[in-house]
Design a protein around this motif. Structure first.
Motif, PDB file in Angstrom:
ATOM      1  N   UNK A 155       0.844  -1.191   0.000  1.00 11.86           N
ATOM      2  CA  UNK A 155       0.000   0.000   0.000  1.00 11.86           C
ATOM      3  C   UNK A 155       0.880   1.243   0.000  1.00 11.86           C
ATOM      4  N   UNK A 156       0.445   2.284  -0.719  1.00 12.97           N
ATOM      5  CA  UNK A 156       1.247   3.511  -0.752  1.00 12.97           C
ATOM      6  C   UNK A 156       1.188   4.217   0.591  1.00 12.97           C
ATOM      7  N   UNK A 157       2.333   4.738   1.040  1.00  9.55           N
ATOM      8  CA  UNK A 157       2.340   5.540   2.261  1.00  9.55           C
ATOM      9  C   UNK A 157       1.779   6.921   1.963  1.00  9.55           C
ATOM     10  N   UNK A 158       1.445   7.656   2.995  1.00  9.74           N
ATOM     11  CA  UNK A 158       0.771   8.933   2.806  1.00  9.74           C
ATOM     12  C   UNK A 158       1.651   9.977   2.120  1.00  9.74           C
ATOM     13  N   UNK A 159       2.963   9.886   2.305  1.00 11.42           N
ATOM     14  CA  UNK A 159       3.860  10.840   1.659  1.00 11.42           C
ATOM     15  C   UNK A 159       4.203  10.435   0.227  1.00 11.42           C
ATOM     16  N   UNK A 160       3.694   9.301  -0.225  1.00 14.11           N
ATOM     17  CA  UNK A 160       3.928   8.793  -1.574  1.00 14.11           C
ATOM     18  C   UNK A 160       5.420   8.603  -1.858  1.00 14.11           C
ATOM     19  N   UNK A 161       6.148   8.127  -0.834  1.00 15.30           N
ATOM     20  CA  UNK A 161       7.566   7.816  -0.988  1.00 15.30           C
ATOM     21  C   UNK A 161       7.800   6.339  -1.248  1.00 15.30           C
ATOM     22  N   UNK A 162       7.032   5.494  -0.561  1.00 13.15           N
ATOM     23  CA  UNK A 162       7.270   4.050  -0.627  1.00 13.15           C
ATOM     24  C   UNK A 162       5.941   3.301  -0.674  1.00 13.15           C
ATOM     25  N   UNK A 163       6.039   2.024  -1.031  1.00 16.99           N
ATOM     26  CA  UNK A 163       4.914   1.101  -0.932  1.00 16.99           C
ATOM     27  C   UNK A 163       5.194   0.182   0.246  1.00 16.99           C
ATOM     28  N   UNK A 191     -11.410  11.128 -21.525  1.00 16.50           N
ATOM     29  CA  UNK A 191     -11.288  12.538 -21.893  1.00 16.50           C
ATOM     30  C   UNK A 191     -10.394  13.350 -20.967  1.00 16.50           C
ATOM     31  N   UNK A 192     -10.257  12.928 -19.699  1.00 14.05           N
ATOM     32  CA  UNK A 192      -9.544  13.782 -18.743  1.00 14.05           C
ATOM     33  C   UNK A 192      -8.942  12.951 -17.620  1.00 14.05           C
ATOM     34  N   UNK A 193      -7.813  13.435 -17.091  1.00 16.04           N
ATOM     35  CA  UNK A 193      -7.166  12.855 -15.914  1.00 16.04           C
ATOM     36  C   UNK A 193      -6.992  13.951 -14.878  1.00 16.04           C
ATOM     37  N   UNK A 194      -7.109  13.597 -13.611  1.00 14.11           N
ATOM     38  CA  UNK A 194      -6.788  14.533 -12.534  1.00 14.11           C
ATOM     39  C   UNK A 194      -5.961  13.809 -11.483  1.00 14.11           C
ATOM     40  N   UNK A 195      -5.151  14.592 -10.769  1.00 14.88           N
ATOM     41  CA  UNK A 195      -4.374  14.048  -9.657  1.00 14.88           C
ATOM     42  C   UNK A 195      -4.060  15.183  -8.696  1.00 14.88           C
ATOM     43  N   UNK A 196      -3.961  14.850  -7.422  1.00 17.55           N
ATOM     44  CA  UNK A 196      -3.635  15.846  -6.407  1.00 17.55           C
ATOM     45  C   UNK A 196      -2.667  15.305  -5.386  1.00 17.55           C
ATOM     46  N   UNK A 197      -1.931  16.211  -4.765  1.00 17.23           N
ATOM     47  CA  UNK A 197      -0.976  15.860  -3.707  1.00 17.23           C
ATOM     48  C   UNK A 197      -1.104  16.888  -2.594  1.00 17.23           C
ATOM     49  N   UNK A 198      -1.164  16.400  -1.364  1.00 11.53           N
ATOM     50  CA  UNK A 198      -1.302  17.243  -0.183  1.00 11.53           C
ATOM     51  C   UNK A 198      -0.040  17.098   0.660  1.00 11.53           C
ATOM     52  N   UNK A 199       0.626  18.231   0.925  1.00  9.86           N
ATOM     53  CA  UNK A 199       1.820  18.222   1.767  1.00  9.86           C
ATOM     54  C   UNK A 199       1.722  19.332   2.821  1.00  9.86           C
ATOM     55  N   UNK A 200       2.429  19.161   3.946  1.00  8.32           N
ATOM     56  CA  UNK A 200       3.126  17.956   4.386  1.00  8.32           C
ATOM     57  C   UNK A 200       2.125  16.874   4.775  1.00  8.32           C
ATOM     58  N   UNK A 260       6.182  17.191  -7.348  1.00  3.50           N
ATOM     59  CA  UNK A 260       6.109  17.461  -5.917  1.00  3.50           C
ATOM     60  C   UNK A 260       7.429  17.147  -5.225  1.00  3.50           C
ATOM     61  N   UNK A 261       8.010  15.997  -5.544  1.00  2.49           N
ATOM     62  CA  UNK A 261       9.267  15.616  -4.910  1.00  2.49           C
ATOM     63  C   UNK A 261      10.426  16.487  -5.388  1.00  2.49           C
ATOM     64  N   UNK A 262      10.386  16.912  -6.653  1.00  2.00           N
ATOM     65  CA  UNK A 262      11.412  17.825  -7.154  1.00  2.00           C
ATOM     66  C   UNK A 262      11.347  19.161  -6.431  1.00  2.00           C
ATOM     67  N   UNK A 305       4.663  25.329   5.461  1.00  2.77           N
ATOM     68  CA  UNK A 305       3.248  25.620   5.310  1.00  2.77           C
ATOM     69  C   UNK A 305       2.642  24.548   4.402  1.00  2.77           C
ATOM     70  N   UNK A 306       1.316  24.460   4.416  1.00  2.32           N
ATOM     71  CA  UNK A 306       0.677  23.517   3.496  1.00  2.32           C
ATOM     72  C   UNK A 306       1.088  23.848   2.059  1.00  2.32           C
ATOM     73  N   UNK A 307       1.341  22.812   1.275  1.00  2.00           N
ATOM     74  CA  UNK A 307       1.781  23.000  -0.112  1.00  2.00           C
ATOM     75  C   UNK A 307       1.075  21.964  -0.973  1.00  2.00           C
TER      76      UNK A 307
END
Length: 408
Positions: A52-60, A182-191, A375-377, A388-390
């Motif tokens: 399962x992906x971790x919340x920070x999307x670093x590892x499975x 027709x469309x793709x979406x994706x989001x990332x919440x940090x930290x 995001x990681x870059x 702050x939230x990013x």
């Protein structure tokens, strides 16, 4: 393989999936993974892992359970499991020691990646691949369903302590990714473990993709509560089928009534017609979204300034744009560009654009993988700091038919 053998294999596969469907509905969550391992063993599979992906999307992260193979977390960026997850496709690796083929199958709930199912077979044929894809799809659906009434999957994904405000925000979010032709979406919440006032939401109703990205003032629990009210008001407005301007008014009224005139939420509200590429935008105090075309930022999607949500009463100003097939729209909150990286120097929009353009020179891996890489870059460019939230949110319009479209 002869026709009789094919029929026999298909019949076995149907029985295996049918057995799972029969047993799963009343089975407690902790027995799901062992049942999957047991059924995989029936087709000669071994060393079964559910990652399962971790919340920070670093590892499975491997799920722990009886009959499961529990190894180390797999890096998202540099592992076969990570490639399967980010590409949403099967990855096969020949095993040098012990023989066989290690298979990594993405666990897809619709188009949202839940994790990866990993197992080893002595040999892999066409029928095996087809059966295991179906099995992975079933496992993903089961994990999502069972997750609604257990904490075990949450605990597996959590790699460090999480604040109360972050708990609220993660429970508020829709799936992190959605894909239709027709469309793709994706989001990332940090930290990931300390998020507070940032959030996003979306829904696809008929041909209209409804999107919102918000940033509630303040920090910690106060900001999370305000964000919850703002998203709740947005969803309520969306579900009573009002216009984009009226959505803003619903949110403005909820925030001003609940928190008073000294509190506010910045927001971007959008409608994208996925059949035509027509985009409507209300920008209420947010940094302007970026239009990305052929991997490069071409310009900001400007909109007349509208007061942040909560200041009360203003008629929102709507700007219309028209997308080309392949265009991406990148929304971000001010935490991305206001982080101080050297002394008092903020990160800035120019540096964000340079990062987007640099990554655009590399082959695209899809919106989910590309946004994660961005995001990681950005985090590396900020020296690992996220005070702050990013938040990042991206939509890519693939188009339907381009013949009748004009361009932005």
């Amino acid at each position: 393989m002869g026709e009789e053998s094919v029929d026999r294999a298909e019949g076995f596969g149907e029985r295996l999936l049918g057995l799972l469907l029969d047993r799963v509905p009343l089975m407690p969550p902790q027995l799901i993974a062992p049942l999957v391992a047991e059924e995989v063993a029936r087709i000669g599979g071994r060393d079964v892992s559910i990652l399962l992906q971790d919340y920070a999307q670093d590892v499975l992260v491997p799920l722990v359970g009886r009959k499961l193979h529990v190894g180390q977390p797999e890096p998202m960026a540099e592992s076969p499991a990570g490639r399967a997850f980010l590409s949403a496709d099967v990855v096969e690796v020949e095993q040098n020691h012990g023989g066989g083929v290690r298979m990594y199958l993405p666990l897809l709930d619709g188009s949202d990646q839940v994790g990866v199912l990993a197992l080893t077979l002595d040999a892999v044929g066409h029928d095996d691949r087809r059966l295991l894809r179906r099995l992975a799809s079933l496992v993903a659906d089961v994990l999502v369903t069972k997750n609604a009434y257990t904490d075990m999957f949450f605990l597996a994904r959590r790699r460090e302590p999480m604040s109360v405000s972050a708990e609220i925000q993660w429970n508020l979010l829709p799936p992190l990714t959605m894909t239709v032709p027709q469309i793709e979406v994706a989001g990332i919440l940090e930290p990931a473990y300390r998020a507070a006032g940032d959030s996003f939401d979306y829904a696809l109703n008929d041909n209209i993709l409804h999107m919102a990205v918000i940033d509630a003032m303040g920090h910690g629990l106060d900001a999370a509560v305000m964000a919850t009210v703002a998203i709740g008001a947005y969803r309520h407005a969306r579900r009573v089928f009002v216009s984009l301007a009226e959505k803003y008014k619903y949110m403005d009224d909820a925030i001003s009534r609940q928190f008073g005139p000294d509190h506010f939420v910045t927001a971007q509200l959008m409608h994208i017609n996925i059949a035509t590429g027509e985009l409507e935008l209300v920008n209420a105090g947010h940094p302007a979204p970026l239009l990305i075309r052929e991997g490069r930022v071409t310009r900001q999607l400007e909109s007349a300034t509208t007061l942040p949500v909560g200041f009360g009463g203003e008629q929102p100003r709507i700007r219309q744009h028209l997308l080309q097939p392949g265009d991406r729209v990148l929304c971000y909150t001010d935490g991305i560009i206001e982080e101080h990286v050297t002394g008092s120097e903020p990160f800035g929009e120019d540096r964000l654009i340079r990062c987007v353009n640099r990554l655009g020179e590399e082959p695209s891996q899809g919106v989910r993988a590309d946004l994660r890489r961005l995001s990681h870059t950005l985090k590396t460019e900020r020296g690992g700091r996220t005070s702050d939230d990013a938040t990042l949110f991206m939509a890519q319009w693939h188009g339907h038919t381009a013949d009748h479209l004009t361009v932005v």
